[in-house]
Motif scaffolding. Sequence first.
Motif, PDB file in Angstrom:
ATOM      1  N   GLY A 120       0.811  -1.209   0.000  1.00 42.85           N
ATOM      2  CA  GLY A 120       0.000   0.000   0.000  1.00 42.85           C
ATOM      3  C   GLY A 120       0.847   1.262   0.000  1.00 42.85           C
ATOM      4  O   GLY A 120       0.525   2.243  -0.678  1.00 42.85           O
ATOM      5  N   GLN A 121       1.940   1.240   0.756  1.00 47.49           N
ATOM      6  CA  GLN A 121       2.839   2.393   0.777  1.00 47.49           C
ATOM      7  C   GLN A 121       3.515   2.590  -0.574  1.00 47.49           C
ATOM      8  O   GLN A 121       3.649   3.717  -1.060  1.00 47.49           O
ATOM      9  N   GLN A 122       3.934   1.499  -1.202  1.00 47.12           N
ATOM     10  CA  GLN A 122       4.551   1.613  -2.524  1.00 47.12           C
ATOM     11  C   GLN A 122       3.568   2.192  -3.539  1.00 47.12           C
ATOM     12  O   GLN A 122       3.956   3.012  -4.389  1.00 47.12           O
ATOM     13  N   GLN A 123       2.314   1.799  -3.452  1.00 51.97           N
ATOM     14  CA  GLN A 123       1.342   2.334  -4.408  1.00 51.97           C
ATOM     15  C   GLN A 123       1.096   3.816  -4.170  1.00 51.97           C
ATOM     16  O   GLN A 123       0.904   4.581  -5.117  1.00 51.97           O
ATOM     17  N   ARG A 124       1.127   4.243  -2.910  1.00 57.09           N
ATOM     18  CA  ARG A 124       0.988   5.673  -2.625  1.00 57.09           C
ATOM     19  C   ARG A 124       2.193   6.449  -3.146  1.00 57.09           C
ATOM     20  O   ARG A 124       2.054   7.581  -3.646  1.00 57.09           O
ATOM     21  N   VAL A 125       3.390   5.861  -3.072  1.00 54.37           N
ATOM     22  CA  VAL A 125       4.573   6.487  -3.678  1.00 54.37           C
ATOM     23  C   VAL A 125       4.383   6.590  -5.186  1.00 54.37           C
ATOM     24  O   VAL A 125       4.714   7.620  -5.798  1.00 54.37           O
ATOM     25  N   ALA A 126       3.842   5.541  -5.809  1.00 50.97           N
ATOM     26  CA  ALA A 126       3.619   5.554  -7.251  1.00 50.97           C
ATOM     27  C   ALA A 126       2.648   6.666  -7.649  1.00 50.97           C
ATOM     28  O   ALA A 126       2.830   7.332  -8.675  1.00 50.97           O
ATOM     29  N   ILE A 127       1.613   6.880  -6.842  1.00 51.97           N
ATOM     30  CA  ILE A 127       0.674   7.961  -7.117  1.00 51.97           C
ATOM     31  C   ILE A 127       1.372   9.313  -6.969  1.00 51.97           C
ATOM     32  O   ILE A 127       1.208  10.207  -7.808  1.00 51.97           O
ATOM     33  N   ALA A 128       2.163   9.473  -5.909  1.00 50.27           N
ATOM     34  CA  ALA A 128       2.901  10.722  -5.707  1.00 50.27           C
ATOM     35  C   ALA A 128       3.860  10.972  -6.862  1.00 50.27           C
ATOM     36  O   ALA A 128       4.017  12.111  -7.327  1.00 50.27           O
ATOM     37  N   ARG A 129       4.522   9.911  -7.341  1.00 49.90           N
ATOM     38  CA  ARG A 129       5.451  10.051  -8.474  1.00 49.90           C
ATOM     39  C   ARG A 129       4.713  10.551  -9.718  1.00 49.90           C
ATOM     40  O   ARG A 129       5.205  11.441 -10.418  1.00 49.90           O
ATOM     41  N   ALA A 130       3.538   9.993  -9.983  1.00 44.33           N
ATOM     42  CA  ALA A 130       2.769  10.441 -11.145  1.00 44.33           C
ATOM     43  C   ALA A 130       2.324  11.889 -10.988  1.00 44.33           C
ATOM     44  O   ALA A 130       2.399  12.681 -11.934  1.00 44.33           O
ATOM     45  N   LEU A 131       1.889  12.266  -9.787  1.00 43.56           N
ATOM     46  CA  LEU A 131       1.414  13.629  -9.554  1.00 43.56           C
ATOM     47  C   LEU A 131       2.543  14.651  -9.624  1.00 43.56           C
ATOM     48  O   LEU A 131       2.306  15.826  -9.939  1.00 43.56           O
ATOM     49  N   ALA A 132       3.759  14.208  -9.348  1.00 46.54           N
ATOM     50  CA  ALA A 132       4.904  15.121  -9.385  1.00 46.54           C
ATOM     51  C   ALA A 132       5.145  15.683 -10.780  1.00 46.54           C
ATOM     52  O   ALA A 132       5.790  16.722 -10.939  1.00 46.54           O
ATOM     53  N   MET A 133       4.611  15.015 -11.796  1.00 51.04           N
ATOM     54  CA  MET A 133       4.779  15.471 -13.178  1.00 51.04           C
ATOM     55  C   MET A 133       3.709  16.496 -13.573  1.00 51.04           C
ATOM     56  O   MET A 133       3.672  16.952 -14.726  1.00 51.04           O
ATOM     57  N   ASN A 134       2.851  16.872 -12.634  1.00 49.30           N
ATOM     58  CA  ASN A 134       1.745  17.807 -12.891  1.00 49.30           C
ATOM     59  C   ASN A 134       0.863  17.340 -14.052  1.00 49.30           C
ATOM     60  O   ASN A 134       0.657  18.053 -15.031  1.00 49.30           O
ATOM     61  N   PRO A 135       0.308  16.138 -13.957  1.00 50.18           N
ATOM     62  CA  PRO A 135      -0.491  15.607 -15.057  1.00 50.18           C
ATOM     63  C   PRO A 135      -1.838  16.315 -15.185  1.00 50.18           C
ATOM     64  O   PRO A 135      -2.361  16.860 -14.217  1.00 50.18           O
ATOM     65  N   VAL A 136      -2.392  16.268 -16.391  1.00 49.23           N
ATOM     66  CA  VAL A 136      -3.740  16.804 -16.610  1.00 49.23           C
ATOM     67  C   VAL A 136      -4.774  15.693 -16.501  1.00 49.23           C
ATOM     68  O   VAL A 136      -5.974  15.962 -16.380  1.00 49.23           O
ATOM     69  N   VAL A 137      -4.316  14.443 -16.565  1.00 50.38           N
ATOM     70  CA  VAL A 137      -5.180  13.270 -16.483  1.00 50.38           C
ATOM     71  C   VAL A 137      -4.452  12.223 -15.661  1.00 50.38           C
ATOM     72  O   VAL A 137      -3.228  12.101 -15.731  1.00 50.38           O
ATOM     73  N   MET A 138      -5.207  11.446 -14.869  1.00 52.03           N
ATOM     74  CA  MET A 138      -4.631  10.303 -14.162  1.00 52.03           C
ATOM     75  C   MET A 138      -5.351   9.036 -14.587  1.00 52.03           C
ATOM     76  O   MET A 138      -6.586   8.964 -14.578  1.00 52.03           O
ATOM     77  N   LEU A 139      -4.556   8.023 -14.969  1.00 55.48           N
ATOM     78  CA  LEU A 139      -5.081   6.713 -15.333  1.00 55.48           C
ATOM     79  C   LEU A 139      -4.655   5.708 -14.276  1.00 55.48           C
ATOM     80  O   LEU A 139      -3.482   5.664 -13.890  1.00 55.48           O
ATOM     81  N   PHE A 140      -5.592   4.902 -13.800  1.00 56.97           N
ATOM     82  CA  PHE A 140      -5.300   3.889 -12.784  1.00 56.97           C
ATOM     83  C   PHE A 140      -5.697   2.523 -13.333  1.00 56.97           C
ATOM     84  O   PHE A 140      -6.850   2.300 -13.687  1.00 56.97           O
ATOM     85  N   ASP A 141      -4.729   1.616 -13.402  1.00 63.97           N
ATOM     86  CA  ASP A 141      -4.992   0.280 -13.928  1.00 63.97           C
ATOM     87  C   ASP A 141      -5.007  -0.723 -12.776  1.00 63.97           C
ATOM     88  O   ASP A 141      -3.968  -1.230 -12.368  1.00 63.97           O
ATOM     89  N   GLU A 142      -6.179  -0.974 -12.230  1.00 65.37           N
ATOM     90  CA  GLU A 142      -6.373  -1.888 -11.103  1.00 65.37           C
ATOM     91  C   GLU A 142      -5.351  -1.619  -9.986  1.00 65.37           C
ATOM     92  O   GLU A 142      -4.583  -2.500  -9.600  1.00 65.37           O
ATOM     93  N   PRO A 143      -5.344  -0.413  -9.438  1.00 61.29           N
ATOM     94  CA  PRO A 143      -4.304  -0.010  -8.494  1.00 61.29           C
ATOM     95  C   PRO A 143      -4.331  -0.733  -7.156  1.00 61.29           C
ATOM     96  O   PRO A 143      -3.349  -0.670  -6.410  1.00 61.29           O
ATOM     97  N   THR A 144      -5.426  -1.417  -6.824  1.00 63.25           N
ATOM     98  CA  THR A 144      -5.502  -2.085  -5.522  1.00 63.25           C
ATOM     99  C   THR A 144      -5.553  -3.608  -5.626  1.00 63.25           C
ATOM    100  O   THR A 144      -5.578  -4.290  -4.607  1.00 63.25           O
ATOM    101  N   SER A 145      -5.547  -4.145  -6.836  1.00 61.25           N
ATOM    102  CA  SER A 145      -5.782  -5.589  -6.982  1.00 61.25           C
ATOM    103  C   SER A 145      -4.622  -6.439  -6.479  1.00 61.25           C
ATOM    104  O   SER A 145      -4.814  -7.616  -6.167  1.00 61.25           O
ATOM    105  N   ALA A 146      -3.416  -5.866  -6.379  1.00 57.97           N
ATOM    106  CA  ALA A 146      -2.266  -6.632  -5.902  1.00 57.97           C
ATOM    107  C   ALA A 146      -2.023  -6.439  -4.404  1.00 57.97           C
ATOM    108  O   ALA A 146      -1.044  -6.958  -3.866  1.00 57.97           O
TER     109      ALA A 146
END
Length: 286
Positions: free
Chosen positions: A184-210
């Motif tokens: 869960g912590q790694q996935q939150r880091v992954a979300i923070a990493r994506a947001l650090a790029m200042n995206p206009v769209v966020m895509l999530f591909d089954e982010p909790t299934s693992a």
Amino acid sequence: MTSSPMPAPTAAEPVVDASHAPKDAGLQPGSLISGAPVVAPGETMIAIDNISKWYGDFQVLTNCTTKVAKGEVVVVCGPSGSGKSTLIKCVNALEPFQKGQITVAGTKVADKATNLPKLRSRVGMVFQHFELFPHLSITENLTIAQRKVLGRSGEDAKKRGLDLLARVGLGAHANKFPGQLSGGQQQRVAIARALAMNPVVMLFDEPTSALDPEMVGEVLDVMVELAKEGMTMMVVTHEMGFARKVADRVIFMDRGEIVEDAKKEEFFGSPRSERAQTFLSKILQH
């Protein structure tokens, strides 16, 4: 632009004793989103027009068409093998498609003139298995793309990355390696990493299934907060509680086709297709 080769991965650091681990502070107050919008609220951010895709002779997507407005949260659900993940990966050209067109914030994804690295830097992607660099610290994972793709200085990249890391409650873990964090912590880091790029769209591909069930909530909390802040999101998930709470619309796919595309109230209250009715009866029965 040619970049220097990445160092070879090394074995992940051993998991630390939880009794001596720094505190996981959980989601913190403040904004997760930075940067001005490129389109006005309500305007189309993602347009998927008649998309079809084949793997050899096998057709995996058939004439898929939908739109996502700025600030809208769209959940994509359906049985395994229905084409959900393939469709969402087509949005930022991680999967090529053979027919149709996808436009993101006015940019045609399949146009040969499109700068795909630049496009992908504005389309945040969070995968099922985190995809963090195991041989880099959490801080390095948060800053490497900012420096290499956006050209930010090391100081600016670090500030942006650590601000977001603190926002998702993991500021005390900045110097750790991915293998020292829970899923869960790694996935939150992954979300923070994506947001650090200042995206206009966020895509999530089954982010909790693992994730283990007890870790799902901490990731969904961040996603719920993103939705509240107005981030445009497409989310492939089986988390129907999240869909009911956050989604504006639900897309139901089966055998590579979009079978239903409806407001969440309509989808959960009175799905039109027999296939969607069967799917919901099985996934919601417990």
